[in-house]
Enzyme design. Structure first.
Site, PDB file in Angstrom:
ATOM      1  N   LEU A 130       1.798  44.261 -35.532  1.00 19.04           N
ATOM      2  CA  LEU A 130       0.663  45.171 -35.471  1.00 19.04           C
ATOM      3  C   LEU A 130       1.071  46.391 -34.653  1.00 19.04           C
ATOM      4  O   LEU A 130       1.825  46.268 -33.674  1.00 19.04           O
ATOM      5  CB  LEU A 130      -0.550  44.494 -34.810  1.00 19.04           C
ATOM      6  N   ASP A 131       0.579  47.569 -35.044  1.00 17.52           N
ATOM      7  CA  ASP A 131       0.831  48.766 -34.261  1.00 17.52           C
ATOM      8  C   ASP A 131       0.328  48.592 -32.835  1.00 17.52           C
ATOM      9  O   ASP A 131      -0.573  47.783 -32.576  1.00 17.52           O
ATOM     10  CB  ASP A 131       0.121  49.977 -34.887  1.00 17.52           C
ATOM     11  N   LYS A 132       0.864  49.386 -31.936  1.00 19.21           N
ATOM     12  CA  LYS A 132       0.516  49.274 -30.520  1.00 19.21           C
ATOM     13  C   LYS A 132      -0.986  49.340 -30.278  1.00 19.21           C
ATOM     14  O   LYS A 132      -1.543  48.552 -29.517  1.00 19.21           O
ATOM     15  CB  LYS A 132       1.226  50.372 -29.719  1.00 19.21           C
TER      16      LYS A 132
END
Length: 297
Positions: A130-132
């Protein structure tokens, strides 16, 4: 540790073909298992090229590995755990894996610390990322064999991921599919863009709720592919960037972009059943008053 697999198919193939083609053991690990001399069929040393029989019990060793990356004590929110996998609820603001050599504060570092505390001798394997600034459910394997099987399930689209996104504007169509290839933006290292030469990317969406006063729409999304920034790029391409996602054209500013990995459905390795988890929607998902409303979903 040893796990047992029960052969349930009619007219099964040889042991090596069963493990490779039906269980999903990759070539390198299959060779390692064979060389170990620890694999048994019905508690006896097998002939790898002989056909199995329905009802046979295959015993497989789980090799101990050095835990990596560098362990860091980070609070983890566990949604589900068994001896083969771990599903966490990731907070926005933390990377899935180290962003650099000297980064010791990613979720993967936290899982490494947890593994050591639980005497799990395995390197950390995240099955997807997942993106930050994206929150929600994320899947980790606890050993090489479950990692290989889960990788295969993800590639075969048997692992189902459902996201929630709060996007700018009022989305007119109630549902739809975005089929636009995504490639790197050569003018911006961390950005992606719609590109005819990019990788195939398919996103399905449906409107959950509109907020006319705020000019925002809550959208549920499912992915057929898992490209970097896929939802962010696709929704922006429709003229509806994620709330707070200034990298992809959002006018609104927020502490994060409003994307949450809401639900995760995983076929359980080695068992004929599935795992279904829901990650609670965080209060920082969108504007405070809307987030309180959305949290009730």
């Amino acid at each position: 540790m040893v796990i047992e697999l029960h052969v349930t198919v009619e007219k099964p193939p040889s042991l090596q073909d069963y493990l490779r083609n039906l269980v999903g053991v990759p070539k390198g690990l299959l060779h390692e298992l064979r060389m170990s001399k620890e694999v048994k069929v019905n508690h006896e040393e097998p002939v790898w090229t002989h056909s199995l029989r329905k009802g046979d019990i295959i015993s497989l060793p789980l090799f101990q590995e050095e835990v990596s990356p560098t362990p860091t004590n980070i609070d983890l929110s566990i949604l589900y755990e068994d001896e083969h996998l771990l599903i966490l609820n990731k907070d926005a603001g933390i990377d899935t894996h180290p962003a650099s050599e000297n980064d010791y504060h990613s979720l993967t570092n936290g899982v490494a610390y947890y593994f050591i505390q639980q005497s799990i001798h395995s390197k950390v394997r995240h099955i997807h990322r997942l993106d930050k600034e994206t929150s929600g459910a994320i899947l980790f394997a606890k050993h090489a064999l479950s990692g290989a099987i889960l990788d295969r399930e993800l590639e075969a689209r048997k692992i189902k991921r459902t996201y929630l996104a709060l996007v700018e504007g009022l989305v007119e169509t109630s549902q739809g599919t975005i089929n636009k290839p995504i490639g790197k933006d050569r003018h911006h290292a961390s950005r992606r863009r719609i590109s005819p030469n990019g990788q195939i990317a398919i996103t399905h969406f449906k409107v959950v709720k509109k907020f006319p006063k705020e000019k925002l729409t809550l959208v549920e999304l499912n992915l057929d592919t898992g490209r970097t920034h896929q939802i962010r790029v696709h929704m922006s391409s429709l003229g509806h960037p994620l709330f707070g996602d200034t990298l992809y054209g959002a006018k609104s500013k927020h502490t994060r972009h409003s994307l949450h990995a809401w639900k995760l459905e995983v076929p359980q390795p080695f068992k004929q059943e599935g795992i279904f988890v829901t990650a609670p929607i965080p209060l920082n998902f969108g504007p405070p008053l809307l987030s309180l409303n959305i949290e009730k979903l």
